[in-house]
Design an enzyme around this catalytic site. Structure first.
Site, PDB file in Angstrom:
ATOM      1  N   GLU A   1     -13.595  37.113 -10.960  1.00 58.42           N
ATOM      2  CA  GLU A   1     -14.539  37.790 -11.867  1.00 58.42           C
ATOM      3  C   GLU A   1     -15.329  38.854 -11.108  1.00 58.42           C
ATOM      4  OE1 GLU A   1     -15.241  34.139 -15.017  1.00 58.42           O
ATOM      5  OE2 GLU A   1     -16.560  34.331 -13.284  1.00 58.42           O
TER       6      GLU A   1
ATOM      7  N   THR B   1      -5.697  24.476  -9.340  1.00 55.59           N
ATOM      8  CA  THR B   1      -6.499  25.626  -9.741  1.00 55.59           C
ATOM      9  C   THR B   1      -6.986  25.400 -11.153  1.00 55.59           C
ATOM     10  OG1 THR B   1      -6.517  28.007  -9.926  1.00 55.59           O
ATOM     11  CG2 THR B   1      -4.494  26.888 -10.561  1.00 55.59           C
TER      12      THR B   1
ATOM     13  N   THR C   1     -21.989  34.793 -24.705  1.00 57.09           N
ATOM     14  CA  THR C   1     -22.578  35.702 -25.706  1.00 57.09           C
ATOM     15  C   THR C   1     -21.560  36.702 -26.207  1.00 57.09           C
ATOM     16  OG1 THR C   1     -23.289  37.228 -23.955  1.00 57.09           O
ATOM     17  CG2 THR C   1     -24.834  35.518 -24.645  1.00 57.09           C
TER      18      THR C   1
END
Length: 404
Positions: A275, A189, A404
């Site tokens: 996510e 992983t 960002t």
């Protein structure tokens, strides 16, 4: 502070393995992002690494050092040190030299690992300044803090632990992992580190780890992307008074089962923390011609953005699952023998819509947080299960904003 995943317990300390962390400021200030793991002289070490051709510099160096009886692992988050050429290799080797000098060992006994943004050079000066702090904080109780230090886009720490009786004594297996995106392992992983106090030969530990990884970390996918930095390491300190583990014995089998369970729990935790994920999806393919075919069909379904977005929307658009099976490459597939279930609801019977299926029953299953997709191919006796998650709006946002 990040929380534990539901059902996750505090890990057991492992005799002979200590973990220490520090704040190197590699990604941002004010968080632990450097980890050192130390084991005893004479310990056994097994490791598996990514098969991505653009493997990161630390992966290359760790492979080189694996045969030298490793005693230390050094891990940084926030910077992958991948796509960095000769300078990246030099930085990974210098990290090993620095740690070995501070710890009083040989650089070849250090395995380096990195995770984070690809294509940026490692801030070696910050890492070297933080290493003394990490060494000073070495502690057998340091597993949870270590799990937090290796996180990047993870929202939850990932830990698992088992204790098993062996010949009147107890063996411990504890592991931590990180990973939430760029998850489609081809060895292990994103990063996983396991420790045990077992006494076991390194060759036996390596083959055991490979079997456990193949049935766990190699059966999960979040987005179909194999990382440049994947690694899974299992250290065995040899500090338990239990007898040395030998293949073919009940004690060895019991230890392997404990390692498997720790790997399986960590692998599931990664998918649950995918996510932007809102649902865990288990795709079980039965009656395949062989295990490879079963896994290929399951992964084809799991990788489909259309399937994954349908799950996010709780939309029982089962035609997307059917299409994925059809393009999975099964030679001479008889579609009239294929059946599909969502949970306990049969949606396809012998290649077409099941007579008793209703949109309402399918939608009820799709609305659940934990969903089983069961595919019966009617071709053989092999069964494989792959874990994945849905694609939500947040997956796009997280990855669009990653730097960002």
């Amino acid at each position: 502070m990040t929380a534990l995943l539901p059902g996750m317990c505090q890990p057991f300390p492992v005799p002979g393995i200590r973990l220490g962390v520090a704040q190197a400021g590699i990604k941002r200030q004010g968080r632990d992002d450097l980890l050192v793991i130390e084991t005893q002289a004479g310990a056994s070490c097994a490791a598996l690494f990514t098969r991505n051709a653009f493997c990161a510099a630390p992966v290359i160096v760790a492979r080189e050092h694996l045969a030298s009886a490793p005693r230390w692992l050094v891990v940084n988050s926030g910077n992958a040190n991948a796509g960095t050429g000769e300078r990246g290799l030099a930085d990974a080797r210098q990290t090993c030299e620095c740690l070995a000098g501070l710890a009083g060992g040989d650089a070849r006994q250090v395995l380096p690992f990195s995770t984070g943004v690809i294509g940026e050079y490692l801030p070696l000066d910050r890492l070297e300044r933080a290493l003394p702090e990490a060494l000073a904080s070495l502690d057998e109780e340091g597993w949870e803090r270590a799990a937090r230090a290796i996180m990047t886009t993870d929202t939850r720490v990932k830990m698992a632990s088992r204790r098993i009786p062996v010949a009147g004594d107890t063996l411990t297996v504890t592991g931590i992992a990180k990973g939430a995106g760029m998850i489609h392992p081809d060895m292990a992983t994103m990063l996983a580190f396991l420790g045990s106090d077992a006494r076991i030969d390194a060759a036996d530990l390596q083959s055991l780890l490979a079997r456990c990884v193949d049935r766990t970390f190699n059966c999960i996918t979040v987005d179909g992307d194999t990382s440049t930095n994947d690694a899974c390491v299992l250290l065995a300190s040899g500090m338990s008074p239990a007898p040395r583990l030998v293949p073919g014995t009940a004690e060895f089998a019991g230890f392997e089962q404990a390692v498997f369970e720790v790997c399986a729990e960590l692998a599931e935790a990664i998918v649950r923390d995918g996510e932007g994920a809102t649902k865990l999806i288990r795709i079980r393919v039965e009656q395949a011609a062989d295990g490879g075919e079963a896994r290929t069909v399951a992964k084809t379904i799991a990788h489909s953005p259309l399937v994954k977005t349908a799950f996010f929307a709780s939309d029982p658009n089962w035609g997307r699952i059917l299409a994925a099976i059809g393009r999975a490459g099964c030679q001479h597939l008889d579609i009239n023998r294929v059946s599909i279930w969502l949970g306990s609801v049969q949606i396809v019977d012998q290649g077409s819509r099941a007579a008793g299926y209703t949109e309402a029953s399918g939608a009820a299953v799709m609305a659940q947080d934990d969903i089983l997709v069961r595919v019966v191919l009617g071709r053989g006796s092999a069964t494989e299960t792959v874990l994945t998650c849905d694609f939500s709006y947040d997956y796009v946002r997280i990855n669009a904003e990653y730097r960002t």
